[in-house]
Design an enzyme around this catalytic site. Structure first.
Site, PDB file in Angstrom:
ATOM      1  N   SER B  13      70.376  58.298 -25.298  1.00 18.21           N
ATOM      2  CA  SER B  13      71.681  58.874 -25.621  1.00 18.21           C
ATOM      3  C   SER B  13      72.372  58.076 -26.720  1.00 18.21           C
ATOM      4  O   SER B  13      73.509  58.372 -27.091  1.00 18.21           O
ATOM      5  CB  SER B  13      72.564  58.886 -24.373  1.00 18.21           C
ATOM      6  OG  SER B  13      72.733  57.558 -23.891  1.00 18.21           O
ATOM      7  N   THR B  34      67.393  41.935 -20.797  1.00 20.25           N
ATOM      8  CA  THR B  34      67.025  41.788 -19.384  1.00 20.25           C
ATOM      9  C   THR B  34      65.632  42.304 -19.075  1.00 20.25           C
ATOM     10  O   THR B  34      65.157  42.184 -17.955  1.00 20.25           O
ATOM     11  CB  THR B  34      68.008  42.573 -18.487  1.00 20.25           C
ATOM     12  OG1 THR B  34      67.958  43.945 -18.883  1.00 20.25           O
ATOM     13  CG2 THR B  34      69.426  42.042 -18.617  1.00 20.25           C
ATOM     14  N   HIS B  49      63.574  47.844 -30.750  1.00 22.39           N
ATOM     15  CA  HIS B  49      64.968  47.395 -30.647  1.00 22.39           C
ATOM     16  C   HIS B  49      65.189  46.143 -31.497  1.00 22.39           C
ATOM     17  O   HIS B  49      66.190  46.000 -32.182  1.00 22.39           O
ATOM     18  CB  HIS B  49      65.339  47.095 -29.180  1.00 22.39           C
ATOM     19  CG  HIS B  49      65.753  48.304 -28.401  1.00 22.39           C
ATOM     20  ND1 HIS B  49      66.936  48.379 -27.727  1.00 22.39           N
ATOM     21  CD2 HIS B  49      65.140  49.491 -28.194  1.00 22.39           C
ATOM     22  CE1 HIS B  49      67.042  49.564 -27.138  1.00 22.39           C
ATOM     23  NE2 HIS B  49      65.946  50.250 -27.390  1.00 22.39           N
ATOM     24  N   ASP B  82      71.727  44.022 -22.450  1.00 22.63           N
ATOM     25  CA  ASP B  82      70.976  45.270 -22.557  1.00 22.63           C
ATOM     26  C   ASP B  82      69.676  45.116 -21.767  1.00 22.63           C
ATOM     27  O   ASP B  82      68.724  44.486 -22.267  1.00 22.63           O
ATOM     28  CB  ASP B  82      70.710  45.572 -24.035  1.00 22.63           C
ATOM     29  CG  ASP B  82      70.235  47.001 -24.257  1.00 22.63           C
ATOM     30  OD1 ASP B  82      70.014  47.722 -23.275  1.00 22.63           O
ATOM     31  OD2 ASP B  82      70.083  47.387 -25.427  1.00 22.63           O
TER      32      ASP B  82
END
Lengths: 172, 172, 172
Positions: B13, B34, B49, B82
């Site tokens: 999203s 995490t 990422h 995150d």
């Protein structure tokens, strides 16, 4: 410039009905159906959608080539694309380059002179699916929705038949 | 007092991208990851990422001890956590006391002097999962999200890359 | 006219807690529970909900006949119906005419003189379920939510314990 609106939402959130209302606000409209009638459940749903739409609609069935469908109908009134979820499923099923197709669609949307309303779905708010195929589709649809939302003038989330405005808003 | 923001949303999203933009608004930021790279799908997503984040980021990998990670970096700029979905999965996998860990995290958030942005997910808007484990996780994540939202100054729901403001609002 | 409010949201989004707060804003309230305690997971959840509610609540268990429960308690204060998801599941399980029952409920809501707050769920934002039964339920609940939202004065979406206002808004 033709205004473009993206409306997303869960299954049976009333998104198609909202989109239909907006598309016919200024008169006749063109319905661009992306679904392939693969089974009786789908045939039923298509028939139901068709029955709900009145005589002010012209219908075009186009499971893959949205660029052609939009460019071919520009200047003839508002177009309703229903829906991107099935369009993406068709592209993936046919092993097309869906990323490239989304980029083409974004460019096409930006050059339209008549309004375009696009319906899509939310499929990423459940538990992570066990099937890799379902995960791939879920990820891909999320990316499609982000790309089209970025190109659209307005974005709404349908909840129980009512639209929540997502874009533009003050926090983007 | 350090501002804290929770951002939630479905898969793909755009919530991580929004959080990254907010975290680096005032310069350098610390990324607290995490996730445990358990399989190639996850390794790919981590690499993606990481590639998206620029040189203004310092990265810290901390699958369990968010209290230590936040206290250890307070005063060094904005921190982006995150994400809470994987943190909870790690806690449950290791059979830790996740309820106690959430209470500790809430207390920690309240004493931070630099901003904290936390990313979480929505997993409770699909059909009830058949697996009891999946139901437990879904319920637990919902409770984690409520607790952290209660402690946060602002809460947003990401939809197609755009944030809907959930807190504060006029109806709470 | 009794005000009616529909509150929807995913699992553990805090919708019941929000609804309880609203229902008791003006004092005593009546809790209309639609669930059938079918298994220990459900019995636990019912006990937990009951424990959270204080002595200002009168409880009524009514898995099917919401029309009777609402008409029979009108004028006695606010009523909280928790929840439509289980009510629909009960109707479908007993092979009742759920469409007709929804129409009856809509008519009943419109004639109430005391407030009614109804809790429902979002189950349509995950991947399309493999099971036809699950798809039918998901579609039916979406239609129930649309019908009740249409009859309600206000509609909210609960996210992480906070309500997003869906109706009335400026874009409907």
């Amino acid at each position: 410039m033709g205004m473009s609106i993206l409306i997303t939402g869960g299954a049976r959130s009333g998104k198609s009905r909202l989109a239909e209302g907006w598309a016919t606000r200024d008169g006749a409209a063109i319905y661009i159906a992306t679904c392939r009638a693969r089974n009786s459940e789908m045939t039923d749903r298509i028939a139901e959608h068709r029955a709900r739409r009145g005589p002010e609609w012209k219908t075009l069935e186009e499971p893959l080539d949205l660029v052609g469908a939009l460019d071919g109908t520009d200047g003839q009134g508002a177009r309703l694309v229903d829906c991107l979820t099935l369009w993406l499923a068709n592209l993936m099923e046919d092993e097309r380059d869906w990323q490239g197709s989304v980029e083409d669609l974004v460019r096409t949307l930006r050059r339209q002179t008549s309004p375009v309303i696009l319906v899509t779905g939310e499929v990423g708010s459940g538990i992570v699916p066990a099937s890799p195929l379902a995960r791939d589709y879920r990820d891909a649809l999320g990316l499609v929705n982000q790309s089209i939302a970025d190109a659209a003038d307005e974005v709404y989330l349908a909840v129980a038949g009512y639209p929540l405005k997502v874009k533009p808003n003050a926090f983007g």
